[in-house]
Design a protein around this motif. Structure first.
Motif, short mmCIF file in Angstrom:
data_model
loop_
_atom_site.label_atom_id
_atom_site.label_comp_id
_atom_site.label_asym_id
_atom_site.label_seq_id
_atom_site.Cartn_x
_atom_site.Cartn_y
_atom_site.Cartn_z
N THR A 1 -10.54 -46.46 -49.77
CA THR A 1 -11.29 -45.30 -49.30
C THR A 1 -10.92 -44.96 -47.86
O THR A 1 -10.71 -43.80 -47.51
CB THR A 1 -12.80 -45.55 -49.40
N LEU B 1 -5.70 -49.64 -58.40
CA LEU B 1 -6.03 -48.92 -57.18
C LEU B 1 -5.28 -49.47 -55.97
O LEU B 1 -4.91 -48.73 -55.06
CB LEU B 1 -7.54 -49.01 -56.91
N SER C 1 -16.69 -47.13 -57.26
CA SER C 1 -17.57 -47.50 -56.14
C SER C 1 -19.04 -47.39 -56.53
O SER C 1 -19.84 -48.30 -56.25
CB SER C 1 -17.29 -46.60 -54.92
N LEU D 1 -11.96 -51.52 -52.64
CA LEU D 1 -12.49 -50.16 -52.70
C LEU D 1 -12.69 -49.58 -51.30
O LEU D 1 -12.33 -48.42 -51.04
CB LEU D 1 -13.81 -50.14 -53.47
N LEU E 1 -8.96 -52.51 -60.29
CA LEU E 1 -8.78 -52.78 -58.86
C LEU E 1 -7.31 -53.02 -58.53
O LEU E 1 -6.81 -52.57 -57.49
CB LEU E 1 -9.62 -53.98 -58.44
N VAL F 1 -11.85 -43.53 -57.47
CA VAL F 1 -12.40 -44.44 -56.45
C VAL F 1 -13.92 -44.34 -56.42
O VAL F 1 -14.63 -45.36 -56.39
CB VAL F 1 -11.81 -44.13 -55.06
N THR G 1 -19.98 -50.10 -58.98
CA THR G 1 -20.14 -51.38 -58.29
C THR G 1 -21.46 -51.42 -57.51
O THR G 1 -22.20 -52.40 -57.56
CB THR G 1 -18.95 -51.61 -57.33
#
Length: 437
Positions: free
Chosen positions: A160, A133, A112, A156, A130, A108, A115
């Motif tokens: 999280t 995830l 992150s 994301l 994605l 993750v 990105t």
């Protein structure tokens, strides 16, 4: 208009809460060069490591590891690495951390940061990551978080948040991957490869706060699941509590798996082993000045007596977090006085204020002590080591900062200076007057 005394102590109290130093502004305002040798050793160890090298970093809680690791990450970025630095405590509830959600958190965080830094990962590959995830698959359920995120939602951020706050989500992740670790590792490596291909930089992941885990969790993660944790073929820095590396078996497992020595951050040592309890012993002035600078960055000089600042520094045992904790408690005592007597204008941190602060902190320590633990502390005080370094009770005292570890040629231990008064009251150590006599 000049700030009132109350507001000045309030500001000092707030400034003493700024650990670790992470933002550029915090660094500019409060940074003191500290741990230079440790920093150099970390940089060298990473440069010496293979592409999939793992590094174990240890030290007392509160000795400044987080601030140093954040700085280490910034310097490695300047040297051309793609660095991902994160706290496991901000990703997963600490009591629920395991090897699976550590690996999941790495995935993750990698995506992150990629990105956030606008790394040009091919859309098809990013969409596939994605989708992975956002989907959990167990024997009883298969669900996607895409609907929860909504159209154009941030998967994301949703993942999280769920990893941090939802035990059911963490359990789904665990059940999904506990028998499919290789799939989880593959995804971590896929993201890392995308980053490496796009940036032409090697990936370095630094995971902070694993050293704050309960000792039983540490054993479960590092002893029983070390092979899974070390599988990703990327450089990773793990933190670990100082107490557990006293365990010969675990230390051997870690050094064998990582292929390199455990790196350790030492606390500031004011005295040698021989002089540590000698009446009239003079502390090493350069070390005192170092911690004095830390205080002066946070407390205006006219708010604390110079001799009191010196005594406060020695009371910390050389542990950065303890220095800050004691100073903060002193500010709290001054604020309490100002609330009771707002007309007073001469209040500052004096020996009397320091003793009030130490009394309260000392009582917090005492709440967990019993006869057997007092005896371990007394033995450590007198001999510079316990009878048995692997005694679980000693390790708990080491983990909780009741005992501090020092190095100067050899390895030795001492009782936290704050606790000496408790040992004197129980006649387990002599008072200074008795020693002089």
């Amino acid at each position: 208009m000049p700030a009132s005394l109350l507001e000045r102590f309030r500001q000092a109290y707030r400034d003493l809460d700024l650990f670790p130093l992470l933002s550029a502004q915090q660094i500019e305002d409060f940074r003191v060069d500290y741990g230079q040798d440790t920093l150099a050793r970390l940089e060298q160890a990473i440069d010496d490591a293979d592409q999939d090298g793992k590094l174990i970093f240890s030290g007392h809680r509160g000795c400044g590891k987080s601030t140093l690791l954040a700085r280490f990450g910034r310097e490695m970025m300047q040297q051309g690495y793609f660095v991902v630095f994160f706290s496991i405590a901000e990703m997963v509830e600490m009591s629920a951390v395991d090897h699976i959600n550590i690996l999941y958190a790495i995935a993750v965080q990698l995506l992150s940061k990629a990105t956030e830094r606008q790394v040009p990962i091919p859309p098809k590959e990013k969409d596939a990551i994605l989708t992975w995830l956002a989907t959990t698959r167990t024997e009883t359920t298969s669900r996607s978080l895409t609907g929860e995120a909504g159209i154009g939602g941030d998967i994301l951020k949703l993942v999280t948040a769920k990893l941090k706050t939802e035990s059911t989500f963490r359990e789904e992740i665990k059940r999904t991957y506990e028998r499919r670790i290789s799939e989880l590792v593959e995804k971590v490596e896929t993201i890392a490869k995308c980053v490496r291909d796009a940036t032409k930089k090697e990936v370095l992941v630094i995971i902070d706060d694993l050293d704050k885990l309960d000792l039983k969790l540490v054993e479960e993660i590092y002893k029983k699941n070390i092979n899974a944790l070390f599988q990703p073929k990327i450089r990773i820095v793990f933190t670990i509590p100082i107490a557990v590396i006293r365990d010969i078996e675990l230390r051997t497992i870690l050094q064998t798996a990582s292929g390199s020595p455990i790196q350790q951050m030492e606390v500031v040592k004011f005295f040698s082993r021989e002089n540590r309890h000698r009446s009239g012993a003079v502390p090493e002035e350069s070390k005192v000045r170092l911690l004095l600078e830390v205080l002066q960055r946070r407390i205006e000089s006219d708010l604390i007596e110079p001799d009191t600042a010196h005594e406060l520094i020695l009371s910390s045992g050389g542990v950065m977090r303890e220095l800050v904790r004691i100073a903060r408690a002193c500010c709290s005592q001054c604020l309490l006085l100002l609330r009771r007597e707002p007309e007073r204008t001469e209040i500052k941190i004096t020996d009397e204020i320091l003793e009030l602060a130490l009394r309260d902190l000392r009582n917090d320590f005492a709440a967990s002590l019993g006869t057997s633990r007092y005896q371990i502390l007394a033995t450590t005080y007198h001999h510079g080591e316990p009878e048995e370094v692997n005694d679980p009770e000693f390790l708990l005292l080491l983990h909780g900062l009741y005992v501090l570890e020092y190095r100067n040629g050899d390895l030795w231990y001492d009782v936290h200076p704050m606790l000496l008064e408790l040992l004197k009251r129980r006649n387990l150590i002599e008072t200074e007057s008795e020693q002089d006599g």
